[in-house]
Motif scaffolding. Structure first.
Motif, PDB file in Angstrom:
ATOM      1  N   LEU A  52       0.872  -1.173   0.000  1.00  0.00           N
ATOM      2  CA  LEU A  52       0.000   0.000   0.000  1.00  0.00           C
ATOM      3  C   LEU A  52       0.910   1.224   0.000  1.00  0.00           C
ATOM      4  CD1 LEU A  52      -2.647  -1.085   2.690  1.00  0.00           C
ATOM      5  CD2 LEU A  52      -2.684  -1.471   0.213  1.00  0.00           C
ATOM      6  N   VAL A  53       0.858   2.003  -1.059  1.00  0.00           N
ATOM      7  CA  VAL A  53       1.856   3.055  -1.262  1.00  0.00           C
ATOM      8  C   VAL A  53       1.201   4.422  -1.389  1.00  0.00           C
ATOM      9  CG1 VAL A  53       3.782   3.836  -2.702  1.00  0.00           C
ATOM     10  CG2 VAL A  53       3.319   1.374  -2.466  1.00  0.00           C
ATOM     11  N   ASP A  54       1.616   5.338  -0.528  1.00  0.00           N
ATOM     12  CA  ASP A  54       1.195   6.735  -0.647  1.00  0.00           C
ATOM     13  C   ASP A  54       2.061   7.404  -1.710  1.00  0.00           C
ATOM     14  OD1 ASP A  54      -0.083   9.129  -0.115  1.00  0.00           O
ATOM     15  OD2 ASP A  54       1.238   9.657   1.545  1.00  0.00           O
ATOM     16  N   LEU A  55       1.554   8.438  -2.346  1.00  0.00           N
ATOM     17  CA  LEU A  55       2.303   9.108  -3.399  1.00  0.00           C
ATOM     18  C   LEU A  55       3.096  10.300  -2.883  1.00  0.00           C
ATOM     19  CD1 LEU A  55      -0.320   9.020  -6.308  1.00  0.00           C
ATOM     20  CD2 LEU A  55       1.604   7.471  -5.899  1.00  0.00           C
ATOM     21  N   GLY A  56       2.546  11.041  -1.919  1.00  0.00           N
ATOM     22  CA  GLY A  56       3.223  12.225  -1.409  1.00  0.00           C
ATOM     23  C   GLY A  56       4.067  11.905  -0.194  1.00  0.00           C
ATOM     24  N   LEU A  57       5.355  11.658  -0.411  1.00  0.00           N
ATOM     25  CA  LEU A  57       6.263  11.287   0.674  1.00  0.00           C
ATOM     26  C   LEU A  57       7.282  12.402   0.904  1.00  0.00           C
ATOM     27  CD1 LEU A  57       6.744   7.597  -0.462  1.00  0.00           C
ATOM     28  CD2 LEU A  57       5.427   8.376   1.523  1.00  0.00           C
ATOM     29  N   PRO A  58       7.824  12.507   2.113  1.00  0.00           N
ATOM     30  CA  PRO A  58       8.674  13.660   2.447  1.00  0.00           C
ATOM     31  C   PRO A  58       9.965  13.746   1.635  1.00  0.00           C
ATOM     32  CG  PRO A  58       8.676  12.046   4.233  1.00  0.00           C
ATOM     33  CD  PRO A  58       7.594  11.648   3.293  1.00  0.00           C
ATOM     34  N   ASP A  59      10.463  12.600   1.147  1.00  0.00           N
ATOM     35  CA  ASP A  59      11.729  12.634   0.419  1.00  0.00           C
ATOM     36  C   ASP A  59      11.580  12.215  -1.044  1.00  0.00           C
ATOM     37  OD1 ASP A  59      11.133  10.020   1.034  1.00  0.00           O
ATOM     38  OD2 ASP A  59      13.203   9.426   1.419  1.00  0.00           O
ATOM     39  N   GLY A  60      10.353  12.229  -1.551  1.00  0.00           N
ATOM     40  CA  GLY A  60      10.185  11.866  -2.952  1.00  0.00           C
ATOM     41  C   GLY A  60       8.759  11.464  -3.274  1.00  0.00           C
ATOM     42  N   ASN A  61       8.620  10.820  -4.413  1.00  0.00           N
ATOM     43  CA  ASN A  61       7.311  10.427  -4.917  1.00  0.00           C
ATOM     44  C   ASN A  61       7.132   8.922  -4.795  1.00  0.00           C
ATOM     45  OD1 ASN A  61       5.093   9.762  -6.736  1.00  0.00           O
ATOM     46  ND2 ASN A  61       5.304  11.836  -7.539  1.00  0.00           N
ATOM     47  N   GLY A  62       5.949   8.506  -4.353  1.00  0.00           N
ATOM     48  CA  GLY A  62       5.686   7.083  -4.211  1.00  0.00           C
ATOM     49  C   GLY A  62       5.794   6.314  -5.515  1.00  0.00           C
ATOM     50  N   VAL A  63       5.691   7.006  -6.658  1.00  0.00           N
ATOM     51  CA  VAL A  63       5.836   6.335  -7.952  1.00  0.00           C
ATOM     52  C   VAL A  63       7.202   5.663  -8.056  1.00  0.00           C
ATOM     53  CG1 VAL A  63       5.994   6.721 -10.454  1.00  0.00           C
ATOM     54  CG2 VAL A  63       4.179   7.812  -9.132  1.00  0.00           C
ATOM     55  N   GLU A  64       8.206   6.256  -7.437  1.00  0.00           N
ATOM     56  CA  GLU A  64       9.541   5.648  -7.440  1.00  0.00           C
ATOM     57  C   GLU A  64       9.517   4.278  -6.771  1.00  0.00           C
ATOM     58  OE1 GLU A  64      13.933   6.458  -5.429  1.00  0.00           O
ATOM     59  OE2 GLU A  64      12.609   8.163  -5.854  1.00  0.00           O
ATOM     60  N   ILE A  65       8.787   4.158  -5.676  1.00  0.00           N
ATOM     61  CA  ILE A  65       8.680   2.879  -4.969  1.00  0.00           C
ATOM     62  C   ILE A  65       7.840   1.890  -5.773  1.00  0.00           C
ATOM     63  CG2 ILE A  65       7.876   1.763  -2.843  1.00  0.00           C
ATOM     64  CD1 ILE A  65      10.406   3.492  -2.619  1.00  0.00           C
TER      65      ILE A  65
END
Length: 208
Positions: A52-65
């Motif tokens: 389960l992946v959020d998109l707005g992360l403090p050090d980048g974009n969840g799309v990377e994950i």
């Protein structure tokens, strides 16, 4: 589902998503990562069945994950859990490999049912997201009929990256007229960016 990865930076939401995963899959064990860096570090700890992946992360974009998870030898079922329901977030996530897209604003019980559907082969999609996808892939003829010939010409040039001044010169019209065409196109197609204009132009066969 034995192991789930939750990528979410807000502590309260981490707890809420962990509860969601366990409601859908009672035997699941949960690993939580609060940023892109931490998520990368735990990918090699064990194989995951669900992410389960959020998109707005403090050090980048969840799309990377999502991309990293998709490239694993045995990728999990990847589901975006977010507040964003716009094309700018939806389509890059799906293109990166997400198989579901759930909006956090939904009731927990509904989200649980949508996750449970994974076992039956149903992609977990919030209703608003499903409608957006259906609308995007509907035949483009209806949109094409909304535009007159000059607006279609304008849209094709706009999708190729031309600015208003370039449009005016290419079409032999004033800047004001070109600007009015662009505004009319945006209004008729219910779009708000050049990226969306390019997508619509491609669907309508105006560009390759």
């Amino acid at each position: 589902m034995k192991h789930a990865l939750i990528v979410e930076d807000l502590p309260d939401t981490q707890i809420w998503l962990s509860r969601l995963a366990k409601m859908a899959f009672p035997e699941v064990s949960v690993t939580v990562a609060d940023c892109v860096e931490t998520a990368h570090s735990v990918l090699s700890v064990r194989p995951y069945d669900l992410a389960l992946v959020d998109l707005g992360l403090p050090d980048g974009n969840g799309v990377e994950i999502i991309t990293a998870l998709s490239n694993l030898k045995t990728p999990p079922v990847i589901v975006v859990t977010t507040i964003y329901d716009d094309d700018r977030h939806l389509f890059p996530a799906l293109q990166a490999g997400a198989q579901g897209y759930l909006l956090k604003e939904q009731p927990l019980e509904l989200l649980t049912r949508q996750l449970c559907g994974i076992l039956e082969g149903h992609p977990p999609l919030s209703p608003a997201i499903a409608r957006r996808l259906l609308g995007f892939f509907q035949p483009s003829q209806q949109n094409a009929e909304k535009l007159n010939n000059r607006e279609r010409e304008t849209l094709g040039l706009l999708a190729k990256g031309m600015k208003v001044g370039d449009l005016a010169n290419a079409m032999g019209i004033t800047r004001n007229t070109a600007s009015q065409y662009v505004k009319s196109i945006y209004r008729k197609l219910n779009i708000s960016s050049r990226a969306q204009a390019a997508l619509q132009a491609a669907r309508m066969g105006l560009i390759d």
